[in-house]
Design a protein around this motif. Sequence first.
Motif, short mmCIF file in Angstrom:
data_model
loop_
_atom_site.label_atom_id
_atom_site.label_comp_id
_atom_site.label_asym_id
_atom_site.label_seq_id
_atom_site.Cartn_x
_atom_site.Cartn_y
_atom_site.Cartn_z
N THR A 296 9.10 1.08 -3.91
CA THR A 296 8.16 0.03 -3.52
C THR A 296 7.13 -0.24 -4.62
O THR A 296 6.84 -1.40 -4.94
CB THR A 296 7.42 0.43 -2.23
OG1 THR A 296 8.39 0.64 -1.19
CG2 THR A 296 6.44 -0.65 -1.80
N ALA A 297 6.61 0.83 -5.21
CA ALA A 297 5.63 0.67 -6.30
C ALA A 297 6.26 -0.05 -7.49
O ALA A 297 5.61 -0.86 -8.15
CB ALA A 297 5.11 2.04 -6.72
N ASN B 239 0.80 -1.22 0.00
CA ASN B 239 0.00 0.00 0.00
C ASN B 239 0.84 1.28 0.00
O ASN B 239 0.30 2.37 0.13
CB ASN B 239 -0.92 0.00 1.22
CG ASN B 239 -1.91 -1.14 1.18
OD1 ASN B 239 -2.41 -1.48 0.13
ND2 ASN B 239 -2.18 -1.73 2.34
N SER B 240 2.14 1.14 -0.15
CA SER B 240 3.01 2.31 -0.11
C SER B 240 3.01 3.05 -1.44
O SER B 240 2.90 2.45 -2.51
CB SER B 240 4.44 1.89 0.24
OG SER B 240 5.32 2.98 0.15
N SER B 241 3.13 4.38 -1.36
CA SER B 241 3.21 5.20 -2.58
C SER B 241 4.65 5.49 -2.96
O SER B 241 4.92 6.20 -3.92
CB SER B 241 2.46 6.52 -2.36
OG SER B 241 3.01 7.23 -1.26
N ASP B 242 5.59 4.92 -2.21
CA ASP B 242 7.01 5.10 -2.50
C ASP B 242 7.34 4.55 -3.89
O ASP B 242 6.87 3.46 -4.27
CB ASP B 242 7.83 4.37 -1.43
CG ASP B 242 9.31 4.39 -1.74
OD1 ASP B 242 9.91 5.47 -1.74
OD2 ASP B 242 9.85 3.29 -2.00
N VAL B 243 8.15 5.28 -4.67
CA VAL B 243 8.46 4.89 -6.05
C VAL B 243 9.16 3.54 -6.10
O VAL B 243 8.83 2.66 -6.91
CB VAL B 243 9.33 5.97 -6.74
CG1 VAL B 243 9.78 5.50 -8.11
CG2 VAL B 243 8.56 7.28 -6.84
#
Length: 252
Positions: free
Chosen positions: A147-148, A141-145
């Motif tokens: 991680t995405a 659920n992370s919006s980190d680039v």
Amino acid sequence: MGQGEASSRGTAMEGDCLSCIKYLMFIFNFFIFLGGAFLLGVGIWVLVDPTGFREIVAANPLLFTGVYVILAMGGMLFLLGFLGCCGAIRENKCLLLFFFLLILIIFLAELAAAILAFIFREHLTRNYFTKELKTYYQGSNSSDVFTATWNTIMTSFECCGVNGAEDFDQYSLFRRLNPSTVVPEACCRRNLLTNKEECLKDNMPIRNKGCYSAVVDYFETYIYMAGALAIVVLTIELFAMVFAMCLFRGIQ
């Protein structure tokens, strides 16, 4: 009379040799033209590819730079192949000299790029990606680039982590942020998933194959093909430079 015949025969042979060099140079430059078009195609394909390779490139600065180097080299080879063909057919000394100098610069730049790729090869190893994943991956659920990007890779290639689900151990950032979850949602098998919570707790089947092996297997054929093409292009460039100088010296 004999000297005149010998002189005319020598001139005719010299003209035939020059003509042969001219057409050989045209052929070599045509292959350089095709090689440049191929490199341009590979670079553009990597940037627009929908299977997830674009995300891999974006996540690694070295690969990201490499793609634009391929595009630049492809564009220059494309242009040089065209200039070389024109210079050879029209026997233009100015074009031939310009072609020789530019292709020499490209040849040296390609050698430098190959040396740099060898020096920084440790940035593409399994251990490097594992360390990066454990240090920076946060969760589904992370919006980190970063991680995405990894979520996209795991979903696209149907894999889990770099080596497998064991990458998300208690020492990873993911487990510290999500202590009650064993694996990310991206590791769950979609066709077997009936209860997401059970999968995240490792009570249901997950994807066992690591993404490193999955990506390498997918692109192995293309990597060997690109390496073989690079060797062929360098060889053609070397011969093209030799023919360009020979033709340049032979034109009156």
